[in-house]
Design a protein around this motif. Structure first.
Motif, PDB file in Angstrom:
ATOM      1  N   LEU A 191       0.935 -11.479  -9.888  1.00 39.27           N
ATOM      2  CA  LEU A 191       0.334 -10.192  -9.807  1.00 39.27           C
ATOM      3  C   LEU A 191      -0.908 -10.219  -9.033  1.00 39.27           C
ATOM      4  O   LEU A 191      -1.970  -8.989  -9.567  1.00 39.27           O
ATOM      5  CB  LEU A 191      -0.065 -10.240 -12.023  1.00 39.27           C
ATOM      6  CG  LEU A 191       0.948 -10.688 -12.600  1.00 39.27           C
ATOM      7  CD1 LEU A 191       0.942 -10.388 -13.871  1.00 39.27           C
ATOM      8  CD2 LEU A 191       1.830  -9.030 -12.730  1.00 39.27           C
ATOM      9  N   LYS A 192      -1.602 -11.410  -8.971  1.00 35.96           N
ATOM     10  CA  LYS A 192      -2.592 -10.981  -7.417  1.00 35.96           C
ATOM     11  C   LYS A 192      -2.337 -10.364  -6.135  1.00 35.96           C
ATOM     12  O   LYS A 192      -3.381 -10.238  -5.232  1.00 35.96           O
ATOM     13  CB  LYS A 192      -3.825 -12.201  -7.641  1.00 35.96           C
ATOM     14  CG  LYS A 192      -4.159 -12.541  -9.279  1.00 35.96           C
ATOM     15  CD  LYS A 192      -4.709 -13.969  -8.810  1.00 35.96           C
ATOM     16  CE  LYS A 192      -5.738 -14.691 -10.019  1.00 35.96           C
ATOM     17  NZ  LYS A 192      -6.021 -15.711 -10.131  1.00 35.96           N
ATOM     18  N   HIS A 193      -1.506 -10.334  -6.127  1.00 37.49           N
ATOM     19  CA  HIS A 193      -0.391  -9.748  -5.110  1.00 37.49           C
ATOM     20  C   HIS A 193      -0.321 -10.940  -3.846  1.00 37.49           C
ATOM     21  O   HIS A 193      -1.120 -11.045  -2.646  1.00 37.49           O
ATOM     22  CB  HIS A 193      -1.027  -8.457  -4.061  1.00 37.49           C
ATOM     23  CG  HIS A 193      -1.692  -7.359  -5.570  1.00 37.49           C
ATOM     24  ND1 HIS A 193      -0.183  -6.538  -5.973  1.00 37.49           N
ATOM     25  CD2 HIS A 193      -2.495  -7.556  -5.991  1.00 37.49           C
ATOM     26  CE1 HIS A 193      -1.253  -5.545  -6.568  1.00 37.49           C
ATOM     27  NE2 HIS A 193      -1.976  -5.834  -6.861  1.00 37.49           N
ATOM     28  N   ALA A 221       6.079 -18.290   7.465  1.00 35.25           N
ATOM     29  CA  ALA A 221       5.849 -19.222   6.300  1.00 35.25           C
ATOM     30  C   ALA A 221       4.653 -19.211   6.371  1.00 35.25           C
ATOM     31  O   ALA A 221       3.884 -19.676   5.047  1.00 35.25           O
ATOM     32  CB  ALA A 221       6.630 -20.346   6.637  1.00 35.25           C
ATOM     33  N   ALA A 222       3.422 -19.012   7.341  1.00 32.37           N
ATOM     34  CA  ALA A 222       2.194 -18.855   6.981  1.00 32.37           C
ATOM     35  C   ALA A 222       1.592 -17.947   6.212  1.00 32.37           C
ATOM     36  O   ALA A 222       0.392 -17.957   5.736  1.00 32.37           O
ATOM     37  CB  ALA A 222       1.009 -18.812   8.627  1.00 32.37           C
ATOM     38  N   LEU A 223       1.918 -16.913   5.961  1.00 31.00           N
ATOM     39  CA  LEU A 223       1.794 -15.228   5.114  1.00 31.00           C
ATOM     40  C   LEU A 223       1.731 -16.447   3.903  1.00 31.00           C
ATOM     41  O   LEU A 223       1.128 -16.031   2.745  1.00 31.00           O
ATOM     42  CB  LEU A 223       2.578 -14.685   4.871  1.00 31.00           C
ATOM     43  CG  LEU A 223       2.663 -14.089   6.928  1.00 31.00           C
ATOM     44  CD1 LEU A 223       3.567 -12.394   7.088  1.00 31.00           C
ATOM     45  CD2 LEU A 223       1.292 -13.237   6.778  1.00 31.00           C
ATOM     46  N   LEU A 277      -1.391  -7.445   0.162  1.00 29.14           N
ATOM     47  CA  LEU A 277      -2.093  -6.077   0.189  1.00 29.14           C
ATOM     48  C   LEU A 277      -2.877  -5.978   1.283  1.00 29.14           C
ATOM     49  O   LEU A 277      -2.741  -4.820   2.793  1.00 29.14           O
ATOM     50  CB  LEU A 277      -3.193  -5.933  -0.426  1.00 29.14           C
ATOM     51  CG  LEU A 277      -2.233  -5.236  -2.373  1.00 29.14           C
ATOM     52  CD1 LEU A 277      -3.725  -4.976  -3.470  1.00 29.14           C
ATOM     53  CD2 LEU A 277      -1.523  -4.441  -2.307  1.00 29.14           C
ATOM     54  N   LYS A 278      -3.148  -7.087   1.991  1.00 28.50           N
ATOM     55  CA  LYS A 278      -3.776  -7.264   3.239  1.00 28.50           C
ATOM     56  C   LYS A 278      -2.638  -7.396   4.439  1.00 28.50           C
ATOM     57  O   LYS A 278      -2.834  -6.986   5.532  1.00 28.50           O
ATOM     58  CB  LYS A 278      -4.700  -8.360   3.326  1.00 28.50           C
ATOM     59  CG  LYS A 278      -5.864  -8.562   2.509  1.00 28.50           C
ATOM     60  CD  LYS A 278      -7.027  -9.827   2.297  1.00 28.50           C
ATOM     61  CE  LYS A 278      -7.346  -9.548   0.726  1.00 28.50           C
ATOM     62  NZ  LYS A 278      -8.064 -10.654   1.209  1.00 28.50           N
ATOM     63  N   GLU A 305      -3.132   3.338   2.607  1.00 31.23           N
ATOM     64  CA  GLU A 305      -1.670   4.193   2.546  1.00 31.23           C
ATOM     65  C   GLU A 305      -0.570   3.206   1.748  1.00 31.23           C
ATOM     66  O   GLU A 305      -0.630   3.814   0.415  1.00 31.23           O
ATOM     67  CB  GLU A 305      -1.018   4.777   3.889  1.00 31.23           C
ATOM     68  CG  GLU A 305       0.259   5.840   3.079  1.00 31.23           C
ATOM     69  CD  GLU A 305       0.774   6.610   3.559  1.00 31.23           C
ATOM     70  OE1 GLU A 305       1.891   6.983   3.551  1.00 31.23           O
ATOM     71  OE2 GLU A 305       0.476   7.196   5.162  1.00 31.23           O
ATOM     72  N   SER A 306       0.049   2.135   1.775  1.00 30.08           N
ATOM     73  CA  SER A 306       1.441   2.136   1.761  1.00 30.08           C
ATOM     74  C   SER A 306       0.134   0.904   0.261  1.00 30.08           C
ATOM     75  O   SER A 306       1.002   0.018  -0.724  1.00 30.08           O
ATOM     76  CB  SER A 306       1.154   0.553   2.447  1.00 30.08           C
ATOM     77  OG  SER A 306       2.579   0.888   3.440  1.00 30.08           O
TER      78      SER A 306
END
Length: 123
Positions: free
Chosen positions: A22-24, A43-45, A51-52, A57-58
């Motif tokens: 829920l914190k994205h 995978a480092a993501l 959101l970042k 817009e997205s």
């Protein structure tokens, strides 16, 4: 974190799947998602804020979908885009606990191209 059976289902899926809380925060990316996002870190993501990884817009659209998910337990599936070049659709899907409470969401990309592999081809 993921049950080994559920993780295996996600890992074997041939489409990119990214799971967020829920914190994205990205809590899981299947191998196809890591491959698709290799130029952005793959995978480092995992652990980063989804959101970042998106334009303002997205980000606004993701937040609108989250508000819609929270508004009603029956709000669970949103078609978010179609990429004509890749012939694929994108979706945001609500993740809910056993009581129907929203616990996160996932993004899934599905290709429209017909699978021409012969049925039951084992080799």
């Amino acid at each position: 974190m993921l049950n080994p059976f559920f993780k295996s289902v996600l890992d074997q899926d041939d489409t990119a799947i990214v799971i967020c809380n829920l914190k994205h925060e990205i809590i899981y990316m299947n191998p196809k998602a890591c491959e698709a996002q290799a130029k952005r870190g793959g995978a480092a993501l995992i652990g980063r804020n989804l959101l970042k990884c998106h334009s303002p817009e997205s980000q606004e659209k993701i937040l609108k979908v989250m508000a819609w998910f929270l508004a009603d337990k029956s709000h669970n599936w949103v078609h978010t885009f179609f990429n004509e070049k890749q012939n694929k659709d994108g979706y945001m899907i609500a993740l809910r606990d056993e009581n129907g409470e929203l616990i996160g969401y996932y993004e899934k990309h599905e290709f429209r191209t017909k699978d021409e592999t012969p049925f039951y081809q084992l080799g």
